[in-house]
Enzyme design. Sequence first.
Site, PDB file in Angstrom:
ATOM      1  CG  ASP A  45      -2.117  -0.935   1.038  1.00 46.03           C
ATOM      2  OD1 ASP A  45      -2.314  -1.440  -0.085  1.00 46.03           O
ATOM      3  OD2 ASP A  45      -2.844  -1.163   2.016  1.00 46.03           O
ATOM      4  N   GLY A  46       2.001   1.210   0.677  1.00 47.07           N
ATOM      5  CA  GLY A  46       2.891   2.364   0.691  1.00 47.07           C
ATOM      6  C   GLY A  46       3.411   2.702  -0.697  1.00 47.07           C
ATOM      7  CG  ASN A 122      -4.211   5.707   3.289  1.00 47.46           C
ATOM      8  OD1 ASN A 122      -5.090   5.238   2.585  1.00 47.46           O
ATOM      9  ND2 ASN A 122      -3.228   4.965   3.774  1.00 47.46           N
ATOM     10  CD  GLU A 123      -3.385   8.551   7.096  1.00 47.89           C
ATOM     11  OE1 GLU A 123      -2.204   8.545   6.680  1.00 47.89           O
ATOM     12  OE2 GLU A 123      -4.087   7.525   7.158  1.00 47.89           O
ATOM     13  NE  ARG A 149      -6.833  24.940  25.606  1.00 45.96           N
ATOM     14  CZ  ARG A 149      -7.930  25.691  25.441  1.00 45.96           C
ATOM     15  NH1 ARG A 149      -9.094  25.109  25.184  1.00 45.96           N
ATOM     16  NH2 ARG A 149      -7.851  27.005  25.533  1.00 45.96           N
ATOM     17  CG  ASP A 151      -0.704  14.148  21.842  1.00 43.96           C
ATOM     18  OD1 ASP A 151      -0.514  15.085  22.649  1.00 43.96           O
ATOM     19  OD2 ASP A 151      -0.406  12.969  22.081  1.00 43.96           O
ATOM     20  CB  ALA A 186      -3.669  12.182  22.770  1.00 40.92           C
TER      21      ALA A 186
END
Length: 269
Positions: A45-46, A122-123, A149, A151, A186
Amino acid sequence: MRYAILSKGDAKSEALKHKMQTHMKDFKMIEDVENPEIVISVGGDGTLLQAFHQYSHMLAQCAFVGIHTGHLGFYADWLPHEVEKLIIEINNSEFQVIEYPLLEMIVRYNDKGYETRYLALNEATMKTENGTTLVVDLDIRGQHFERFRGDGLCISTPSGSTAYNKALGGALIHPSLEAIQIAEIASINNRVFRTVGSPLVLPKHHTCHVKPVNHDVILTTVDHVSVKHKNVNTIQYRVANEKIRFARFRPFPFWKRVHDSFISSGETL
């Protein structure tokens, strides 16, 4: 048929690439890395993500097909021992074209009129440069939604929902749905600070603007590519007008790929 082959670069993938080039030459196919009708990735996939970014300027003119030489992939659906069959299919068949939606990211800077545009298969993610807490305001359809707020944020496509988005607890979305998904990385939630705490799925006609609060540098990723941005005003995310086109010569069901990748390829009921 004009074609281009991109290899992962390891010995197995390179040997397979050279084998395919020899067979395709016998079929009078033309290798054309500048203007291919079909782009074949050999690796995983990469490798297909790299092929997508290399040919993202001509998505309407070419279709992609992947051969995986490692683990089963979501984009690479052919096995090494099937390459001769694939070449015959490419030579003899009018392949079916399956289109998947993409993510558009536009970074606008405080220098008026200056912006950069990216497409993700993908993203895309955004974080701070030094790992400190990211503080940003989210607007959806021109209305303020929340001050985040944490990560960072991950904005994924439906086909990319099985990647980083899944690890963040996001939903898996079928690629036939034109949408993007925003997942928190997070987030900080307490009596003082509060976010929605759940992934958001936005349809094609909705746009999200993210405005950094007191950050000099924003670190973004677009699939496998990392880029630092200074003096950012807003980053806009929405479903892109462009789509990636996959060449299909046989069924490759999305939910079967999900099952085989995350549950068990050998499970029987």
